[in-house]
Design an enzyme around this catalytic site. Structure first.
Site, short mmCIF file in Angstrom:
data_model
loop_
_atom_site.label_atom_id
_atom_site.label_comp_id
_atom_site.label_asym_id
_atom_site.label_seq_id
_atom_site.Cartn_x
_atom_site.Cartn_y
_atom_site.Cartn_z
N GLY A 141 -78.80 41.21 -13.62
CA GLY A 141 -79.33 39.84 -13.52
C GLY A 141 -80.91 39.84 -13.57
O GLY A 141 -81.50 40.22 -14.27
N GLU A 201 -67.99 35.37 -15.42
CA GLU A 201 -67.89 35.36 -16.76
C GLU A 201 -66.84 34.22 -17.25
O GLU A 201 -66.34 33.56 -16.53
CB GLU A 201 -67.40 36.87 -17.22
N LYS A 216 -71.86 47.59 -17.51
CA LYS A 216 -73.07 47.72 -17.06
C LYS A 216 -73.57 49.14 -16.27
O LYS A 216 -74.53 49.69 -16.72
CB LYS A 216 -73.36 46.60 -15.66
N1 HSE Z 1 -70.48 37.75 -14.23
C1 HSE Z 1 -71.59 38.43 -14.10
C2 HSE Z 1 -71.54 38.82 -12.65
C3 HSE Z 1 -72.79 37.65 -14.78
O1 HSE Z 1 -70.92 38.01 -11.83
O2 HSE Z 1 -72.36 39.64 -11.96
C4 HSE Z 1 -74.21 38.49 -14.27
O3 HSE Z 1 -73.84 39.76 -15.18
#
Ligand code: HSE
Length: 448
Positions: A141, A201, A216
């Site tokens: 993020g 998501e 990630k």
């Molecule tokens: N769905 C992802 C999370 C959004 O909750 O981390 C950020 O990548």
């Protein structure tokens, strides 16, 4: 005179709206204008449903339903993809690059699975100045971890990365653990809350089953270890098996559960693992709450560094997208070249080496079984014992519930055998019951 930079966006969800708002704000306050003599026009934004009621409403004609026309629009210099998923996003990325547009994306699934192909396509673009691919917002993020791994640690050797990389799961686990001021809530209620806050998501299964975290981790590992990986290289266990009862038991022991991504590469071992872990409640990972992420990077020369901040949510992620847009503007204005392909993305993936997936890593584990029929419990316990996990310290046992902690030398491979056995047995004994299987084996880590 100021130059105009023209942007096309694909997607206008939680992150997209905030990107748009930040860009408008920067234009209004003339920050963009004063500091760098250009302003930004968002010419078109592709959305799925033009009729949907929206609080943030761009001027007439900006929203369109056809992303294809945006990636081919010759006025547009930068494509910002905040739609997510790999289909049809990959095709939009491909077209954008073939049309020599800078490509900014927050999409970990896309970069995690297709970075090499996209970089190759960028090289095919007809322009002399090749387009760049920018993906700071894909991991962590608001934490600028991509830039750190890509550039700031050059010349050092990354040995290990350990992190909480999914805001939604961390939010769920925090709400399930409760606090002095908040009663613990169920998994379902916590997930609904995370969705409402815009962390999850579009398909939250990707959060809770670990696919989002795995994508990630793959991206980070490629940058950190300079080797290419795919999602299948990651051993993933989601958080759906963790029950409120586990949280209560573990909290009585001064622990809580966090969803942890772990990557290690050295000459003897290569592990990429995503799993729920029992950590100490009052240490760093236990104290990382709600949508926050934390990332610990261990390197040969710098030891352990820790980066923390908001890992999900519109504003933090949008700010990372905007910083990429600014980098892309520098390329458009020929102040910079497009970032080159990171070393770890140059070659296709190869098999993991050595003790892959930490098969022989030893730990204490928390094991819990819950069943509906008390007559079955004995068989579950025998299944556990038959894999010889070492001495078990019982924490709680009644006819339908069993929780214990192993000694600290239980290996991952033994624990995998136990969970496989329990899964098989549960299917045999209760064939009419579907997943989730009612058992869990969580490594216990005191060092996080
Ligand atoms: N769905 C992802 C999370 C959004 O909750 O981390 C950020 O990548």
């Amino acid at each position: 005179m100021s130059e105009k930079i023209v942007i096309g966006m694909i997607g206008f969800g939680t992150v997209g709206k905030k990107v748009y708002e930040i860009l408008q704000e920067l234009n209004e306050t003339s920050k963009v204008l004063n500091e760098t003599s250009f302003n930004v026009e968002v010419k078109h934004i592709a959305v799925k449903d033009l009729e949907k009621h929206r609080i943030v409403r761009p001027p007439e004609g900006v929203l369109v339903s056809d992303a294809d026309s945006i990636v081919r629009d010759s006025d547009i210099q930068i494509i910002v993809e905040v739609m997510g998923g790999t289909t049809p996003t990959y095709e939009f990325a491909r077209q954008a690059l073939l049309h020599s547009k800078q490509f900014v994306t927050a999409n970990k699934a896309l970069i995690g699975s297709s970075a090499l192909r996209l970089y190759r396509i960028a090289q095919l673009a007809p322009s002399k100045h090749k387009p760049g691919i920018f993906f700071e917002a894909a991991v962590g993020g608001g934490i600028p971890i991509i830039e750190i791994l890509k550039r700031s640690l050059l010349g050092d050797t990354v040995r290990e990365i350990t992190g909480i990389l999914n805001g939604t799961c961390n939010y769920i686990l925090t709400k399930m653990e409760g606090s002095d001021s908040e009663r613990p809530v169920s998994y379902e209620a916590a997930l609904a809350d995370a969705q409402a806050k815009g962390f999850a998501e579009a398909d939250p299964t990707l959060d809770v089953n670990g696919d989002d975290t795995a994508a990630k981790l793959v991206i980070m590992a490629m940058l950190a270890f300079e080797k290419s990986y795919v999602a299948e290289d990651v051993q993933v266990t989601g958080i759906t098996k963790v029950m409120l009862e586990d949280m209560v038991i573990l909290r009585d022991l001064g622990r809580t559960v966090r969803f942890i991504a772990y990557a290690r590469k050295d000459s003897t071992a290569e592990s990429l693992i995503v799993e729920p872990v029992a950590v100490r409640e009052h240490q760093l990972f236990g104290q990382t709450k709600n949508e926050n992420n934390v990332i610990m990077v261990n390197t040969a020369y710098r030891g352990t560094q820790t980066y923390a901040g908001k890992g999900a949510g519109g504003m933090a992620t949008a700010s990372a997208v905007v910083s990429d847009i600014f980098q892309a503007i520098r390329v458009v204005r020929k102040l910079d070249h497009a970032p080159s392909i990171p070393l770890g993305m140059i070659y296709p993936p190869r098999a993991l080496h050595g003790d892959s997936w930490g098969r022989n890593d030893a730990n204490a584990y928390y094991i819990r079984v819950k069943c509906e029929n008390p007559e079955h419990m004995d068989q579950y316990l025998k299944a556990i014992e038959s894999e010889k996990p070492g001495k078990l310290t019982l924490i709680k046992q009644d006819p339908t519930f069993f929780a214990a902690i192993t000694e600290s030398n239980a290996t991952r491979v033994v624990m995998c055998s136990i969970t496989n056995r329990l899964a098989k047995l549960m299917l045999d004994l209760t064939p009419d019951k579907l997943h989730p299987y009612s058992f869990v084996a969580l490594p216990i880590r005191d060092d996080l």
